[in-house]
Enzyme design. Structure first.
Site, PDB file in Angstrom:
ATOM      1  N   GLU A  17      30.494  75.658  39.906  1.00 25.18           N
ATOM      2  CA  GLU A  17      29.295  75.605  40.740  1.00 25.18           C
ATOM      3  C   GLU A  17      28.523  76.907  40.567  1.00 25.18           C
ATOM      4  O   GLU A  17      29.096  77.988  40.557  1.00 25.18           O
ATOM      5  CB  GLU A  17      29.658  75.418  42.216  1.00 25.18           C
ATOM      6  CG  GLU A  17      28.421  75.405  43.126  1.00 25.18           C
ATOM      7  CD  GLU A  17      28.762  75.188  44.584  1.00 25.18           C
ATOM      8  OE1 GLU A  17      29.149  74.046  44.904  1.00 25.18           O
ATOM      9  OE2 GLU A  17      28.662  76.145  45.370  1.00 25.18           O
ATOM     10  N   TYR A  49      21.650  73.998  46.469  1.00 29.67           N
ATOM     11  CA  TYR A  49      20.336  74.203  47.060  1.00 29.67           C
ATOM     12  C   TYR A  49      20.169  75.608  47.604  1.00 29.67           C
ATOM     13  O   TYR A  49      19.111  75.980  48.061  1.00 29.67           O
ATOM     14  CB  TYR A  49      20.142  73.211  48.230  1.00 29.67           C
ATOM     15  CG  TYR A  49      19.258  72.047  47.903  1.00 29.67           C
ATOM     16  CD1 TYR A  49      19.143  71.544  46.616  1.00 29.67           C
ATOM     17  CD2 TYR A  49      18.527  71.419  48.904  1.00 29.67           C
ATOM     18  CE1 TYR A  49      18.334  70.460  46.330  1.00 29.67           C
ATOM     19  CE2 TYR A  49      17.718  70.330  48.634  1.00 29.67           C
ATOM     20  CZ  TYR A  49      17.627  69.862  47.335  1.00 29.67           C
ATOM     21  OH  TYR A  49      16.823  68.794  47.060  1.00 29.67           O
ATOM     22  N   GLY A 108      23.426  68.938  54.595  1.00 30.66           N
ATOM     23  CA  GLY A 108      22.773  70.236  54.573  1.00 30.66           C
ATOM     24  C   GLY A 108      22.902  70.945  55.905  1.00 30.66           C
ATOM     25  O   GLY A 108      23.301  70.360  56.918  1.00 30.66           O
ATOM     26  N   TYR A 146      36.393  67.870  53.410  1.00 33.34           N
ATOM     27  CA  TYR A 146      36.761  69.096  54.138  1.00 33.34           C
ATOM     28  C   TYR A 146      38.251  69.059  54.471  1.00 33.34           C
ATOM     29  O   TYR A 146      38.659  68.431  55.454  1.00 33.34           O
ATOM     30  CB  TYR A 146      35.915  69.219  55.400  1.00 33.34           C
ATOM     31  CG  TYR A 146      34.430  69.214  55.107  1.00 33.34           C
ATOM     32  CD1 TYR A 146      33.760  70.398  54.843  1.00 33.34           C
ATOM     33  CD2 TYR A 146      33.718  68.021  55.054  1.00 33.34           C
ATOM     34  CE1 TYR A 146      32.406  70.402  54.545  1.00 33.34           C
ATOM     35  CE2 TYR A 146      32.363  68.008  54.750  1.00 33.34           C
ATOM     36  CZ  TYR A 146      31.714  69.198  54.496  1.00 33.34           C
ATOM     37  OH  TYR A 146      30.373  69.189  54.187  1.00 33.34           O
TER      38      TYR A 146
END
Length: 304
Positions: A17, A49, A108, A146
Protein backbone atom coordinates in the site's frame (compact mmCIF):
# COMPACT_ATOMS: atom_id res chain seq x y z
CA UNK A 1 -5.95 -8.84 -14.26
CA UNK A 2 -8.53 -8.48 -11.52
CA UNK A 3 -7.29 -9.11 -7.98
CA UNK A 4 -10.02 -11.72 -7.57
CA UNK A 5 -8.27 -13.68 -10.33
CA UNK A 6 -4.89 -13.29 -8.63
CA UNK A 7 -6.24 -15.01 -5.53
CA UNK A 8 -7.83 -17.72 -7.69
CA UNK A 9 -4.55 -18.47 -9.47
CA UNK A 10 -2.03 -18.10 -6.65
CA UNK A 11 -1.65 -19.71 -3.27
CA UNK A 12 -0.12 -16.56 -1.84
CA UNK A 13 -0.50 -12.91 -2.85
CA UNK A 14 1.99 -10.27 -1.71
CA UNK A 15 0.96 -6.63 -2.08
CA UNK A 16 1.90 -3.11 -1.02
CA UNK A 17 0.00 0.00 0.00
CA UNK A 18 1.17 3.50 -0.83
CA UNK A 19 -0.43 6.88 -0.21
CA UNK A 20 -0.40 10.00 -2.40
CA UNK A 21 1.79 12.88 -1.26
CA UNK A 22 0.09 15.86 0.33
CA UNK A 23 -1.26 18.44 -2.14
CA UNK A 24 1.65 20.73 -1.26
CA UNK A 25 4.22 18.03 -2.07
CA UNK A 26 5.37 17.35 -5.65
CA UNK A 27 3.69 14.30 -7.14
CA UNK A 28 7.05 13.09 -8.45
CA UNK A 29 7.95 11.94 -4.94
CA UNK A 30 5.54 9.00 -5.10
CA UNK A 31 6.91 7.99 -8.49
CA UNK A 32 10.40 7.85 -7.03
CA UNK A 33 8.99 5.44 -4.45
CA UNK A 34 7.27 3.39 -7.15
CA UNK A 35 10.51 3.18 -9.13
CA UNK A 36 12.02 1.35 -6.16
CA UNK A 37 8.97 -0.77 -5.31
CA UNK A 38 8.60 -2.08 -8.86
CA UNK A 39 11.74 -4.18 -8.53
CA UNK A 40 10.22 -6.00 -5.54
CA UNK A 41 7.56 -7.47 -7.85
CA UNK A 42 4.40 -7.07 -5.76
CA UNK A 43 1.26 -8.76 -7.06
CA UNK A 44 -0.58 -5.47 -6.73
CA UNK A 45 -0.25 -2.01 -5.19
CA UNK A 46 -3.11 -0.20 -3.49
CA UNK A 47 -3.36 3.59 -3.49
CA UNK A 48 -5.09 5.25 -0.55
CA UNK A 49 -7.19 8.39 -0.34
CA UNK A 50 -4.96 9.79 2.39
CA UNK A 51 -6.09 10.80 5.86
CA UNK A 52 -9.66 12.07 5.74
CA UNK A 53 -9.66 11.91 1.94
CA UNK A 54 -7.23 14.83 1.76
CA UNK A 55 -5.45 13.45 -1.32
CA UNK A 56 -8.40 11.85 -3.11
CA UNK A 57 -7.88 13.91 -6.27
CA UNK A 58 -4.45 12.34 -6.72
CA UNK A 59 -5.48 8.76 -6.03
CA UNK A 60 -7.05 7.88 -9.42
CA UNK A 61 -4.11 9.18 -11.48
CA UNK A 62 -1.53 7.38 -9.35
CA UNK A 63 -3.57 4.16 -9.51
CA UNK A 64 -3.74 4.48 -13.30
CA UNK A 65 0.01 5.09 -13.53
CA UNK A 66 0.78 2.09 -11.31
CA UNK A 67 -1.12 -0.06 -13.80
CA UNK A 68 -0.08 1.49 -17.10
CA UNK A 69 3.39 2.92 -16.48
CA UNK A 70 4.72 0.36 -14.01
CA UNK A 71 2.90 -2.74 -15.22
CA UNK A 72 1.65 -3.63 -11.73
CA UNK A 73 -1.98 -4.42 -10.90
CA UNK A 74 -3.52 -1.45 -9.14
CA UNK A 75 -6.14 -1.24 -6.40
CA UNK A 76 -7.76 2.18 -6.04
CA UNK A 77 -9.19 3.05 -2.64
CA UNK A 78 -12.67 4.55 -2.83
CA UNK A 79 -14.40 6.07 0.18
CA UNK A 80 -18.10 6.81 0.00
CA UNK A 81 -18.55 9.32 2.81
CA UNK A 82 -20.27 12.42 1.40
CA UNK A 83 -20.14 10.88 -2.12
CA UNK A 84 -23.05 10.77 -4.56
CA UNK A 85 -23.85 7.94 -6.94
CA UNK A 86 -23.11 10.19 -9.89
CA UNK A 87 -19.69 11.19 -8.56
CA UNK A 88 -18.90 7.56 -7.80
CA UNK A 89 -19.84 6.43 -11.30
CA UNK A 90 -17.76 9.19 -12.87
CA UNK A 91 -14.72 8.05 -10.92
CA UNK A 92 -15.23 4.33 -11.59
CA UNK A 93 -15.79 4.96 -15.29
CA UNK A 94 -12.60 7.01 -15.40
CA UNK A 95 -10.63 4.21 -13.73
CA UNK A 96 -12.09 1.47 -15.93
CA UNK A 97 -11.50 3.56 -19.03
CA UNK A 98 -7.82 3.71 -18.07
CA UNK A 99 -7.38 0.04 -17.28
CA UNK A 100 -7.96 -0.05 -13.51
CA UNK A 101 -10.57 -2.67 -12.58
CA UNK A 102 -9.90 -3.11 -8.85
CA UNK A 103 -11.62 -1.05 -6.15
CA UNK A 104 -11.24 -1.13 -2.36
CA UNK A 105 -14.69 -0.04 -1.16
CA UNK A 106 -14.52 1.87 2.13
CA UNK A 107 -16.77 4.12 4.14
CA UNK A 108 -13.97 6.52 5.01
CA UNK A 109 -13.34 8.72 8.02
CA UNK A 110 -16.07 11.04 9.23
CA UNK A 111 -15.07 14.70 8.94
CA UNK A 112 -14.17 16.28 12.26
CA UNK A 113 -17.27 17.25 14.19
CA UNK A 114 -19.59 15.16 12.02
CA UNK A 115 -21.43 12.30 13.74
CA UNK A 116 -23.06 10.60 10.72
CA UNK A 117 -22.22 10.14 7.02
CA UNK A 118 -23.74 12.41 4.40
CA UNK A 119 -24.30 11.68 0.71
CA UNK A 120 -25.85 8.66 -0.96
CA UNK A 121 -24.01 5.99 1.05
CA UNK A 122 -24.04 5.52 4.82
CA UNK A 123 -21.82 2.45 5.08
CA UNK A 124 -19.29 0.55 3.01
CA UNK A 125 -21.83 -2.20 2.38
CA UNK A 126 -24.03 0.35 0.59
CA UNK A 127 -21.15 1.23 -1.71
CA UNK A 128 -20.36 -2.43 -2.35
CA UNK A 129 -23.98 -3.20 -3.23
CA UNK A 130 -24.15 -0.24 -5.58
CA UNK A 131 -20.88 -1.09 -7.35
CA UNK A 132 -21.77 -4.74 -7.80
CA UNK A 133 -25.22 -3.95 -9.14
CA UNK A 134 -23.93 -1.21 -11.45
CA UNK A 135 -20.76 -2.84 -12.76
CA UNK A 136 -21.25 -6.57 -12.24
CA UNK A 137 -18.03 -8.50 -12.86
CA UNK A 138 -16.37 -5.63 -14.72
CA UNK A 139 -14.58 -4.77 -11.47
CA UNK A 140 -13.11 -6.69 -8.58
CA UNK A 141 -14.20 -5.29 -5.22
CA UNK A 142 -12.17 -5.50 -2.04
CA UNK A 143 -13.26 -4.65 1.47
CA UNK A 144 -11.68 -3.87 4.82
CA UNK A 145 -11.69 -6.32 7.74
CA UNK A 146 -10.82 -5.61 11.36
CA UNK A 147 -9.19 -8.45 13.33
CA UNK A 148 -9.75 -6.56 16.60
CA UNK A 149 -13.10 -5.10 15.54
CA UNK A 150 -13.77 -1.66 14.11
CA UNK A 151 -12.89 1.14 16.53
CA UNK A 152 -16.48 2.45 16.31
CA UNK A 153 -18.07 -0.95 17.04
CA UNK A 154 -17.78 -2.26 20.59
CA UNK A 155 -19.34 -5.66 19.82
CA UNK A 156 -16.97 -7.95 17.85
CA UNK A 157 -19.83 -10.30 16.93
CA UNK A 158 -21.80 -7.42 15.45
CA UNK A 159 -18.68 -6.26 13.63
CA UNK A 160 -18.28 -9.73 12.12
CA UNK A 161 -21.93 -9.66 11.08
CA UNK A 162 -21.32 -6.39 9.24
CA UNK A 163 -18.32 -7.96 7.52
CA UNK A 164 -20.44 -10.90 6.35
CA UNK A 165 -22.95 -8.42 4.92
CA UNK A 166 -20.20 -6.81 2.84
CA UNK A 167 -19.12 -10.19 1.52
CA UNK A 168 -22.71 -11.15 0.70
CA UNK A 169 -23.12 -7.80 -1.08
CA UNK A 170 -20.30 -8.64 -3.48
CA UNK A 171 -16.83 -8.25 -1.95
CA UNK A 172 -14.30 -10.53 -3.68
CA UNK A 173 -11.47 -10.30 -1.15
CA UNK A 174 -10.65 -8.64 2.16
CA UNK A 175 -7.63 -6.76 3.47
CA UNK A 176 -7.29 -6.42 7.22
CA UNK A 177 -6.52 -3.41 9.31
CA UNK A 178 -2.96 -3.55 10.64
CA UNK A 179 -2.33 -5.62 13.76
CA UNK A 180 0.69 -6.50 15.87
CA UNK A 181 -0.51 -9.68 17.58
CA UNK A 182 -0.86 -12.62 15.19
CA UNK A 183 -2.89 -14.61 17.69
CA UNK A 184 -5.65 -12.01 17.46
CA UNK A 185 -5.63 -12.46 13.69
CA UNK A 186 -5.83 -16.24 13.98
CA UNK A 187 -8.83 -16.02 16.32
CA UNK A 188 -10.45 -13.59 13.89
CA UNK A 189 -9.90 -16.06 11.03
CA UNK A 190 -11.56 -18.82 13.04
CA UNK A 191 -14.60 -16.63 13.72
CA UNK A 192 -14.75 -15.54 10.08
CA UNK A 193 -14.71 -19.17 8.97
CA UNK A 194 -17.55 -20.04 11.34
CA UNK A 195 -19.50 -17.00 10.07
CA UNK A 196 -19.25 -18.29 6.49
CA UNK A 197 -16.89 -15.58 5.25
CA UNK A 198 -15.27 -17.55 2.44
CA UNK A 199 -13.37 -14.96 0.41
CA UNK A 200 -9.57 -14.62 0.55
CA UNK A 201 -8.30 -12.52 3.45
CA UNK A 202 -4.98 -10.70 3.19
CA UNK A 203 -3.25 -9.76 6.43
CA UNK A 204 -2.30 -6.09 6.77
CA UNK A 205 1.18 -5.62 8.25
CA UNK A 206 2.80 -2.29 9.05
CA UNK A 207 6.47 -2.14 10.05
CA UNK A 208 6.72 0.51 12.76
CA UNK A 209 9.90 2.50 12.29
CA UNK A 210 9.36 5.55 14.48
CA UNK A 211 7.72 6.38 17.81
CA UNK A 212 5.31 9.04 16.48
CA UNK A 213 4.01 6.59 13.92
CA UNK A 214 2.84 4.07 16.51
CA UNK A 215 1.19 6.77 18.63
CA UNK A 216 -0.88 7.89 15.61
CA UNK A 217 -1.76 4.31 14.75
CA UNK A 218 -3.10 3.48 18.18
CA UNK A 219 -5.15 6.68 18.20
CA UNK A 220 -6.66 6.12 14.75
CA UNK A 221 -7.41 2.41 14.74
CA UNK A 222 -7.05 1.19 18.32
CA UNK A 223 -4.62 -1.63 17.51
CA UNK A 224 -3.48 -3.38 20.68
CA UNK A 225 0.20 -3.70 21.45
CA UNK A 226 1.55 -7.02 22.79
CA UNK A 227 4.17 -6.86 25.51
CA UNK A 228 6.94 -7.98 23.17
CA UNK A 229 6.19 -4.98 20.97
CA UNK A 230 5.92 -2.59 23.93
CA UNK A 231 9.34 -3.67 25.16
CA UNK A 232 10.83 -2.84 21.77
CA UNK A 233 9.26 0.60 21.85
CA UNK A 234 10.53 1.33 25.35
CA UNK A 235 14.01 0.07 24.59
CA UNK A 236 14.53 1.96 21.34
CA UNK A 237 12.16 4.94 21.57
CA UNK A 238 15.04 7.41 21.59
CA UNK A 239 17.23 5.51 19.13
CA UNK A 240 15.64 6.01 15.68
CA UNK A 241 17.97 3.74 13.71
CA UNK A 242 17.69 0.93 16.24
CA UNK A 243 13.89 1.30 16.35
CA UNK A 244 13.72 1.02 12.57
CA UNK A 245 15.79 -2.14 12.65
CA UNK A 246 13.65 -3.58 15.43
CA UNK A 247 10.44 -2.62 13.59
CA UNK A 248 11.61 -4.36 10.43
CA UNK A 249 12.58 -7.45 12.41
CA UNK A 250 9.22 -7.54 14.21
CA UNK A 251 7.25 -7.21 10.97
CA UNK A 252 9.39 -9.92 9.39
CA UNK A 253 8.66 -12.29 12.29
CA UNK A 254 4.95 -11.58 11.93
CA UNK A 255 5.01 -12.36 8.21
CA UNK A 256 7.02 -15.57 8.62
CA UNK A 257 4.54 -16.77 11.24
CA UNK A 258 1.56 -15.80 9.07
CA UNK A 259 2.95 -17.65 6.07
CA UNK A 260 3.46 -20.73 8.27
CA UNK A 261 -0.19 -20.42 9.29
CA UNK A 262 -1.18 -20.44 5.64
CA UNK A 263 -2.41 -16.90 5.17
CA UNK A 264 -3.62 -16.21 1.62
CA UNK A 265 -1.94 -12.85 1.36
CA UNK A 266 0.23 -10.20 3.01
CA UNK A 267 -0.58 -6.54 2.40
CA UNK A 268 2.40 -4.45 3.48
CA UNK A 269 1.61 -0.90 4.57
CA UNK A 270 4.82 0.64 3.22
CA UNK A 271 4.22 4.22 4.44
CA UNK A 272 6.02 5.14 1.19
CA UNK A 273 9.30 3.89 2.65
CA UNK A 274 10.68 1.77 -0.17
CA UNK A 275 13.87 0.87 1.71
CA UNK A 276 11.83 -0.67 4.54
CA UNK A 277 9.72 -2.67 2.09
CA UNK A 278 12.90 -3.84 0.36
CA UNK A 279 14.39 -5.11 3.61
CA UNK A 280 11.26 -7.04 4.52
CA UNK A 281 10.87 -8.56 1.06
CA UNK A 282 14.50 -9.64 1.20
CA UNK A 283 13.98 -11.19 4.63
CA UNK A 284 11.03 -13.31 3.50
CA UNK A 285 12.08 -13.86 -0.13
CA UNK A 286 12.69 -17.60 0.17
CA UNK A 287 9.34 -18.25 1.82
CA UNK A 288 7.61 -15.98 -0.66
CA UNK A 289 9.10 -17.85 -3.62
CA UNK A 290 8.02 -21.15 -2.10
CA UNK A 291 4.45 -19.94 -1.67
CA UNK A 292 4.15 -18.00 -4.92
CA UNK A 293 3.27 -20.91 -7.19
CA UNK A 294 -0.17 -21.54 -8.71
CA UNK A 295 -2.98 -22.34 -6.35
CA UNK A 296 -3.97 -25.98 -6.19
CA UNK A 297 -4.68 -28.82 -3.83
CA UNK A 298 -1.44 -28.07 -2.00
CA UNK A 299 -2.72 -24.70 -0.74
CA UNK A 300 -2.17 -24.58 3.00
CA UNK A 301 -5.37 -22.87 4.02
CA UNK A 302 -7.88 -23.59 1.29
CA UNK A 303 -10.80 -22.17 3.26
CA UNK A 304 -9.40 -18.65 2.95
Amino acid sequence: MKIKELFEKKRFVFSFEIFPPKPTTPLERIYNTLDELKGLKPDFISVTYGAGGSTRDRTPQIAIDVKNNYGIESLAHLTCIEATREETCDLINFLIGNGVHNILALRGDLPQGQSAPKGDFRHAVDLVSFLREKYGQAISIGGAAYPEGHIECEDPIKDLRYLKQKVDAGVDFLITQLFFDNELFYRFMERADIAGINVPISAGIMPVVNKNQIERIVTLCGASLPQKFVRILHRYADEPRSLEEAGIAYATDQIVDLIAFGVRGIHLYTMNKAHVARRIVSNVSTLRETMHGPKGEEALYEGR
